[in-house]
Design a protein around this motif. Sequence first.
Motif, PDB file in Angstrom:
ATOM      1  N   LEU A  28       0.719  -1.021   0.102  1.00 17.65           N
ATOM      2  CA  LEU A  28       0.131   0.081   0.265  1.00 17.65           C
ATOM      3  C   LEU A  28       0.832   1.286   0.100  1.00 17.65           C
ATOM      4  O   LEU A  28       0.592   2.164  -0.742  1.00 17.65           O
ATOM      5  N   ALA A  29       1.749   1.301   0.824  1.00 16.09           N
ATOM      6  CA  ALA A  29       2.925   2.293   0.697  1.00 16.09           C
ATOM      7  C   ALA A  29       3.683   2.520  -0.541  1.00 16.09           C
ATOM      8  O   ALA A  29       3.948   3.550  -0.876  1.00 16.09           O
ATOM      9  N   ALA A  30       3.977   1.320  -1.064  1.00 17.02           N
ATOM     10  CA  ALA A  30       4.647   1.406  -2.348  1.00 17.02           C
ATOM     11  C   ALA A  30       3.970   2.051  -3.501  1.00 17.02           C
ATOM     12  O   ALA A  30       4.091   2.937  -4.363  1.00 17.02           O
ATOM     13  N   TRP A  31       2.260   1.692  -3.719  1.00 14.45           N
ATOM     14  CA  TRP A  31       1.527   2.388  -4.446  1.00 14.45           C
ATOM     15  C   TRP A  31       1.272   3.648  -4.007  1.00 14.45           C
ATOM     16  O   TRP A  31       1.073   4.388  -5.060  1.00 14.45           O
ATOM     17  N   ALA A  32       1.427   4.297  -3.048  1.00 15.09           N
ATOM     18  CA  ALA A  32       1.151   5.465  -2.279  1.00 15.09           C
ATOM     19  C   ALA A  32       2.353   6.298  -2.962  1.00 15.09           C
ATOM     20  O   ALA A  32       2.324   7.421  -3.452  1.00 15.09           O
ATOM     21  N   PHE A  33       3.571   5.618  -2.893  1.00 15.33           N
ATOM     22  CA  PHE A  33       4.804   6.333  -3.307  1.00 15.33           C
ATOM     23  C   PHE A  33       4.679   6.770  -4.688  1.00 15.33           C
ATOM     24  O   PHE A  33       5.174   7.699  -5.066  1.00 15.33           O
ATOM     25  N   GLY A  34       4.298   5.691  -5.662  1.00 17.05           N
ATOM     26  CA  GLY A  34       4.277   5.883  -6.923  1.00 17.05           C
ATOM     27  C   GLY A  34       3.338   7.209  -7.477  1.00 17.05           C
ATOM     28  O   GLY A  34       3.697   7.913  -8.018  1.00 17.05           O
ATOM     29  N   ALA A  35       2.001   7.397  -6.614  1.00 13.46           N
ATOM     30  CA  ALA A  35       1.217   8.442  -6.889  1.00 13.46           C
ATOM     31  C   ALA A  35       1.896   9.742  -6.420  1.00 13.46           C
ATOM     32  O   ALA A  35       1.858  10.649  -7.269  1.00 13.46           O
ATOM     33  N   GLN A  36       2.854   9.722  -5.378  1.00  8.09           N
ATOM     34  CA  GLN A  36       3.773  10.870  -5.046  1.00  8.09           C
ATOM     35  C   GLN A  36       4.686  11.379  -6.088  1.00  8.09           C
ATOM     36  O   GLN A  36       4.871  12.579  -6.541  1.00  8.09           O
ATOM     37  N   ARG A  37       5.126  10.188  -6.817  1.00  3.89           N
ATOM     38  CA  ARG A  37       6.079  10.464  -7.901  1.00  3.89           C
ATOM     39  C   ARG A  37       5.623  11.146  -8.911  1.00  3.89           C
ATOM     40  O   ARG A  37       6.185  11.905  -9.641  1.00  3.89           O
ATOM     41  N   VAL A  38       4.208  10.763  -9.458  1.00  2.00           N
ATOM     42  CA  VAL A  38       3.582  11.148 -10.414  1.00  2.00           C
ATOM     43  C   VAL A  38       3.319  12.437 -10.154  1.00  2.00           C
ATOM     44  O   VAL A  38       3.325  13.367 -11.254  1.00  2.00           O
ATOM     45  N   LEU A  39       2.957  12.805  -8.834  1.00  2.00           N
ATOM     46  CA  LEU A  39       2.691  14.297  -8.677  1.00  2.00           C
ATOM     47  C   LEU A  39       3.856  15.132  -8.811  1.00  2.00           C
ATOM     48  O   LEU A  39       3.486  16.315  -9.428  1.00  2.00           O
ATOM     49  N   ASP A  40       5.053  14.585  -8.627  1.00  2.00           N
ATOM     50  CA  ASP A  40       6.206  15.434  -8.980  1.00  2.00           C
ATOM     51  C   ASP A  40       6.375  15.801 -10.380  1.00  2.00           C
ATOM     52  O   ASP A  40       6.652  16.793 -10.704  1.00  2.00           O
ATOM     53  N   ALA A  41       6.063  14.735 -11.244  1.00  2.00           N
ATOM     54  CA  ALA A  41       5.884  14.990 -12.466  1.00  2.00           C
ATOM     55  C   ALA A  41       4.990  16.000 -13.124  1.00  2.00           C
ATOM     56  O   ALA A  41       5.538  17.026 -14.088  1.00  2.00           O
ATOM     57  N   LEU A  42       3.734  15.899 -12.645  1.00  2.00           N
ATOM     58  CA  LEU A  42       2.804  17.024 -12.777  1.00  2.00           C
ATOM     59  C   LEU A  42       3.035  18.159 -12.618  1.00  2.00           C
ATOM     60  O   LEU A  42       2.811  19.429 -13.416  1.00  2.00           O
ATOM     61  N   LEU A  43       4.142  18.393 -11.603  1.00  5.51           N
ATOM     62  CA  LEU A  43       4.266  19.738 -11.267  1.00  5.51           C
ATOM     63  C   LEU A  43       5.249  20.466 -12.114  1.00  5.51           C
ATOM     64  O   LEU A  43       5.547  21.526 -12.061  1.00  5.51           O
ATOM     65  N   THR A  44       5.949  19.670 -12.965  1.00  8.84           N
ATOM     66  CA  THR A  44       6.505  20.273 -14.071  1.00  8.84           C
ATOM     67  C   THR A  44       5.885  20.316 -15.507  1.00  8.84           C
ATOM     68  O   THR A  44       6.544  21.026 -16.302  1.00  8.84           O
ATOM     69  N   CYS A  45       4.702  20.084 -15.484  1.00  6.72           N
ATOM     70  CA  CYS A  45       3.843  20.294 -16.614  1.00  6.72           C
ATOM     71  C   CYS A  45       2.978  21.766 -16.573  1.00  6.72           C
ATOM     72  O   CYS A  45       2.266  21.903 -15.550  1.00  6.72           O
ATOM     73  N   PRO A  46       3.403  22.746 -17.336  1.00  3.77           N
ATOM     74  CA  PRO A  46       2.808  23.754 -17.434  1.00  3.77           C
ATOM     75  C   PRO A  46       1.095  24.001 -17.601  1.00  3.77           C
ATOM     76  O   PRO A  46       0.436  24.864 -17.210  1.00  3.77           O
ATOM     77  N   GLU A  47       0.421  22.936 -18.102  1.00  6.01           N
ATOM     78  CA  GLU A  47      -0.734  22.584 -18.506  1.00  6.01           C
ATOM     79  C   GLU A  47      -1.518  22.226 -17.395  1.00  6.01           C
ATOM     80  O   GLU A  47      -2.726  22.434 -17.166  1.00  6.01           O
ATOM     81  N   ILE A  48      -0.870  21.987 -16.160  1.00  4.97           N
ATOM     82  CA  ILE A  48      -1.559  21.431 -14.644  1.00  4.97           C
ATOM     83  C   ILE A  48      -1.309  22.630 -13.761  1.00  4.97           C
ATOM     84  O   ILE A  48      -0.349  23.243 -13.505  1.00  4.97           O
ATOM     85  N   ASP A  49      -2.407  23.029 -13.088  1.00  2.46           N
ATOM     86  CA  ASP A  49      -2.413  23.767 -12.035  1.00  2.46           C
ATOM     87  C   ASP A  49      -2.072  23.089 -10.873  1.00  2.46           C
ATOM     88  O   ASP A  49      -2.294  22.171 -10.266  1.00  2.46           O
ATOM     89  N   PRO A  50      -0.634  23.501 -10.132  1.00  2.00           N
ATOM     90  CA  PRO A  50      -0.151  22.630  -9.288  1.00  2.00           C
ATOM     91  C   PRO A  50      -0.849  22.935  -7.990  1.00  2.00           C
ATOM     92  O   PRO A  50      -0.682  21.579  -7.001  1.00  2.00           O
ATOM     93  N   SER A  51      -1.764  23.608  -7.672  1.00  2.35           N
ATOM     94  CA  SER A  51      -2.532  23.857  -6.462  1.00  2.35           C
ATOM     95  C   SER A  51      -3.928  22.855  -6.623  1.00  2.35           C
ATOM     96  O   SER A  51      -4.709  22.844  -5.541  1.00  2.35           O
ATOM     97  N   ARG A  52      -4.016  22.226  -7.757  1.00  2.00           N
ATOM     98  CA  ARG A  52      -5.440  21.148  -7.843  1.00  2.00           C
ATOM     99  C   ARG A  52      -4.905  20.190  -8.270  1.00  2.00           C
ATOM    100  O   ARG A  52      -5.645  19.754  -9.387  1.00  2.00           O
ATOM    101  N   ILE A  53      -4.113  19.364  -7.816  1.00  3.98           N
ATOM    102  CA  ILE A  53      -4.009  17.959  -7.891  1.00  3.98           C
ATOM    103  C   ILE A  53      -4.283  17.071  -7.139  1.00  3.98           C
ATOM    104  O   ILE A  53      -4.146  17.276  -5.646  1.00  3.98           O
ATOM    105  N   SER A  54      -5.239  16.050  -7.391  1.00  5.95           N
ATOM    106  CA  SER A  54      -5.693  15.277  -6.323  1.00  5.95           C
ATOM    107  C   SER A  54      -5.307  13.640  -6.576  1.00  5.95           C
ATOM    108  O   SER A  54      -4.922  13.547  -7.708  1.00  5.95           O
ATOM    109  N   VAL A  55      -5.859  12.866  -5.947  1.00  4.89           N
ATOM    110  CA  VAL A  55      -5.369  11.431  -6.117  1.00  4.89           C
ATOM    111  C   VAL A  55      -6.415  10.552  -5.787  1.00  4.89           C
ATOM    112  O   VAL A  55      -7.525  10.986  -4.897  1.00  4.89           O
ATOM    113  N   ALA A  56      -6.789   9.665  -6.518  1.00  8.60           N
ATOM    114  CA  ALA A  56      -8.097   8.630  -6.367  1.00  8.60           C
ATOM    115  C   ALA A  56      -7.630   7.241  -6.359  1.00  8.60           C
ATOM    116  O   ALA A  56      -6.400   6.869  -7.228  1.00  8.60           O
ATOM    117  N   GLY A  57      -8.374   6.324  -5.756  1.00 11.77           N
ATOM    118  CA  GLY A  57      -8.036   4.729  -5.829  1.00 11.77           C
ATOM    119  C   GLY A  57      -9.392   4.330  -5.694  1.00 11.77           C
ATOM    120  O   GLY A  57     -10.327   4.747  -4.663  1.00 11.77           O
TER     121      GLY A  57
END
Length: 408
Positions: free
Chosen positions: A211-240
């Motif tokens: 469970l923590a490994a899968w959560a870690f993956g979501a956090q690393r995708v969040l890191d990647a999205l923060l480099t995308c100008p198309e994405i609002d960095p204050s409005r990133i959520s996670v779902a499962g």
Amino acid sequence: MRKEGYEVKNIDLSHLTQESWPNQRNALVELFGTQEYGTVPSGWASSVVWEKELEQDGLHGKLGRIIVTYAERSMCFPFALWLPDGAKGPVPCTIQISCHDPVAHDQMNGLDPALQDRFMTMMKELVGNEEHFNTMLADMTAPKAPNTLDITCDVEKGYWPVRQLLADGYAAAAFYASSLAPDGDESWKQDGLYPLFFGTAERPSHGFGCLAAWAFGAQRVLDALLTCPEIDPSRISVAGHSRAGKAALWAAVQDQRFETVLVNNSGCCGAALNEGKLGERVSSMCQMMPHWFCPNFLRYGQMPVEQMPFDQDELLAAMAPRPVFVTSGSRDYWSDPMAEFRSVVSAGQVYAALGKTPCAQTQYPAPGTAFCTGDVGYVLREGPHDMTAWDWKQFCRFEANHTEPARD
């Protein structure tokens, strides 16, 4: 069994303030990290490679690859990002942790037949109601489309309704949980994060589980999205959904960069209260899925849940003051929707003490109802253990209420 009051165990509501809450919240994160989900060693690094543009039936996006390095070893996993057309500025994005395996086609596929029999016997005993068990069995075995999700092209399923999300103005990201940790007591040690961090050694008592490994993956995708100008960095959520719902909640609790979380049919060790819970329980989880947790957690499977020093309503509360959204299926007797709802009510006490708005409903609702206006949202969908386009639609309503009140 906490039927009245739903009092949280480790939070003194009479002395809870906005100033004292950060320290109390951090203590809860440490408690759940060392005693339930496990912690990831420090000293790692990650990066993202954007591999190619995605085009499918008029939709467009990107395929990325996350590279994680530790102690001169490395591993990588892919994720997909679909983007809405015609956006006039950065858009919100939800990261879906997909617990659908690209190979497996049903919930029991790949299990040893003896283990299947043992699991079904345990499920029938713990559900405790033969009619409910037979209903669940019929839902599980009903003909349906293959339980797969191709994150680069299959965008129509309700489980991950990309077209709907894009039409509502959201970007949609997803990755396979199994690419971080295969869901097997032994197989997860062979691929993904376990060999990266532990090699061939055994985990420490607080070492991360799946469970923590899968959560870690979501956090690393969040890191990647923060480099995308198309994405609002204050409005990133996670779902499962299901086990990925447990992981999504743990990811969002740990990482306050997530705006909110959609916790769908997550059950035991997710959003549901342990005390008074029907269906799956801490004892059965420790027997059947020990690899989901840190070794410390397994001792709690040997004691009455009333004696455990924490319960899952505190994990929901640890999202505060950020909003949290829980969805249940009315026939999901294994996850126990009433236990999930009771946890929502209990966590709402912390939100209220912090000046936030708890769920508007305190009595177990009728199926087909949604409460999307408070800071603790809840949906009871008519149906089985599933994640549907309707669940997502309610989540988008909830998220919009907290970020853009004027948006339809």
